[in-house]
Scaffold this motif. Structure first.
Motif, mmCIF file in Angstrom:
data_model
loop_
_atom_site.group_PDB
_atom_site.id
_atom_site.type_symbol
_atom_site.label_atom_id
_atom_site.label_comp_id
_atom_site.label_asym_id
_atom_site.label_seq_id
_atom_site.Cartn_x
_atom_site.Cartn_y
_atom_site.Cartn_z
ATOM 1 N N LYS A 99 48.919 -47.730 60.725
ATOM 2 C CA LYS A 99 47.608 -48.337 61.020
ATOM 3 C C LYS A 99 46.909 -48.763 59.735
ATOM 4 C CE LYS A 99 46.338 -45.736 65.099
ATOM 5 N NZ LYS A 99 45.307 -44.862 65.670
ATOM 6 N N PHE A 100 46.968 -47.906 58.708
ATOM 7 C CA PHE A 100 46.308 -48.237 57.443
ATOM 8 C C PHE A 100 46.990 -49.391 56.721
ATOM 9 C CE2 PHE A 100 44.415 -44.012 57.990
ATOM 10 C CZ PHE A 100 43.086 -44.379 57.847
ATOM 11 N N MET A 101 48.236 -49.652 57.076
ATOM 12 C CA MET A 101 48.950 -50.809 56.526
ATOM 13 C C MET A 101 48.632 -52.080 57.301
ATOM 14 S SD MET A 101 52.812 -49.411 55.907
ATOM 15 C CE MET A 101 53.347 -50.837 54.962
ATOM 16 N N GLY A 102 47.930 -51.914 58.432
ATOM 17 C CA GLY A 102 47.668 -53.045 59.303
ATOM 18 C C GLY A 102 48.864 -53.392 60.169
ATOM 19 N N LYS A 103 49.743 -52.400 60.371
ATOM 20 C CA LYS A 103 50.958 -52.614 61.155
ATOM 21 C C LYS A 103 50.825 -51.952 62.522
ATOM 22 C CE LYS A 103 53.672 -54.256 57.759
ATOM 23 N NZ LYS A 103 54.439 -55.457 57.787
ATOM 24 N N ASP A 104 51.659 -52.397 63.423
ATOM 25 C CA ASP A 104 51.782 -51.817 64.740
ATOM 26 C C ASP A 104 52.320 -50.388 64.595
ATOM 27 O OD1 ASP A 104 53.776 -51.195 67.030
ATOM 28 O OD2 ASP A 104 52.502 -52.777 67.867
ATOM 29 N N GLU A 105 51.944 -49.495 65.512
ATOM 30 C CA GLU A 105 52.390 -48.104 65.443
ATOM 31 C C GLU A 105 53.902 -47.949 65.567
ATOM 32 O OE1 GLU A 105 50.297 -45.342 67.913
ATOM 33 O OE2 GLU A 105 48.350 -45.973 67.166
ATOM 34 N N SER A 106 54.594 -49.000 66.016
ATOM 35 C CA SER A 106 56.057 -48.914 66.113
ATOM 36 C C SER A 106 56.722 -49.088 64.745
ATOM 37 C CB SER A 106 56.596 -49.975 67.080
ATOM 38 O OG SER A 106 56.346 -51.269 66.565
ATOM 39 N N PHE A 107 55.969 -49.599 63.762
ATOM 40 C CA PHE A 107 56.490 -49.745 62.403
ATOM 41 C C PHE A 107 56.554 -48.362 61.764
ATOM 42 C CE2 PHE A 107 55.792 -50.189 57.818
ATOM 43 C CZ PHE A 107 56.849 -51.030 57.495
ATOM 44 N N ASP A 108 57.654 -48.069 61.080
ATOM 45 C CA ASP A 108 57.813 -46.755 60.438
ATOM 46 C C ASP A 108 57.692 -46.886 58.919
ATOM 47 O OD1 ASP A 108 58.377 -44.164 59.703
ATOM 48 O OD2 ASP A 108 60.504 -44.291 60.198
ATOM 49 N N PRO A 109 56.523 -46.583 58.359
ATOM 50 C CA PRO A 109 56.369 -46.654 56.902
ATOM 51 C C PRO A 109 57.153 -45.580 56.160
ATOM 52 C CG PRO A 109 54.365 -45.822 57.910
ATOM 53 C CD PRO A 109 55.292 -46.185 59.026
ATOM 54 N N PHE A 110 57.764 -44.639 56.897
ATOM 55 C CA PHE A 110 58.568 -43.587 56.285
ATOM 56 C C PHE A 110 60.050 -43.959 56.248
ATOM 57 C CE2 PHE A 110 55.223 -40.301 57.848
ATOM 58 C CZ PHE A 110 54.330 -40.744 56.885
ATOM 59 N N TYR A 111 60.374 -45.179 56.612
ATOM 60 C CA TYR A 111 61.730 -45.735 56.484
ATOM 61 C C TYR A 111 62.817 -44.904 57.165
ATOM 62 C CZ TYR A 111 59.370 -48.486 52.856
ATOM 63 O OH TYR A 111 58.504 -49.299 52.169
ATOM 64 N N GLY A 112 62.456 -44.224 58.229
ATOM 65 C CA GLY A 112 63.447 -43.440 58.958
ATOM 66 C C GLY A 112 63.669 -42.031 58.434
ATOM 67 N N ALA A 113 63.076 -41.684 57.304
ATOM 68 C CA ALA A 113 63.217 -40.315 56.779
ATOM 69 C C ALA A 113 62.592 -39.343 57.773
ATOM 70 C CB ALA A 113 62.544 -40.189 55.415
ATOM 71 N N GLN A 114 63.270 -38.248 58.022
ATOM 72 C CA GLN A 114 62.806 -37.283 59.018
ATOM 73 C C GLN A 114 61.995 -36.136 58.425
ATOM 74 O OE1 GLN A 114 63.191 -37.847 62.435
ATOM 75 N NE2 GLN A 114 63.685 -39.802 61.465
#
Length: 175
Positions: free
Chosen positions: A66-81
């Protein structure tokens, strides 16, 4: 060349992770390295939150997006668990530097152990929200903390890039 200098020269940010978790002993060693970062007057103003819970990880990812202005489906953590969140006590005049040094120690320790990582920003914004403050409260964390960063951890899904050449005017000597 020393092993430390090799790690410093070869560590790179990873932006595509395999879904597997890292070994617990490696996670604990990385965290321990973070606790040995230099801090102003040795006051140890930062704290580290280790997140291995998928539900919380996904909630933080959505907040960050959200803070990136992206949809919640976007993963800013690049898949890291898994991720480590560094916050620092704003009552200390050196809190920002202290937290940054903890992040550096965490990244370099991860690289030394063969674990890939990436510093993800926007922890400051996340933990300034009522939701972020409530999360800290639910963890029993009291005080005026500022989010310094998230360190996402895992194993790279693809080979990492080589280091870019260092710029010519990086260092100025006064002898």
């Amino acid at each position: 060349m020393s092993e430390t200098l090799k790690v410093l020269e070869t560590r790179r940010s990873c932006r595509a992770f395999k879904p597997e978790l890292i070994e617990e002993e490696k996670l604990q060693a990385i965290i321990k390295a973070g606790t040995y970062a230099a801090t102003g007057m040795g006051r140890q103003s930062p704290i580290i939150i280790a997140v291995t819970n998928k539900e919380l990880r996904d909630k933080l990812s959505a907040m960050n997006a959200k803070f990136m202005g992206k949809d919640e489906s976007f993963d800013p953590f690049y898949g890291a668990q898994e991720l480590l969140i560094v916050l620092a006590n704003k009552a200390m005049p050196t809190y920002l530097y202290d937290g940054t040094l903890v992040m550096g120690n965490l990244m370099n320790a991860a690289a030394d152990l063969g674990v890939d990582s990436c510093w993800i920003h926007r922890a400051k914004e996340e933990f300034e929200t009522p939701e972020g403050k409530e999360l800290l409260k639910s963890l029993g964390i009291e005080g005026d903390y500022e989010g310094i960063g998230h360190l996402v951890l895992g194993y790279a899904a693809a080979p990492l890039k080589e280091a870019a050449p260092r710029k010519a005017d990086y260092v100025y000597y006064v002898r």
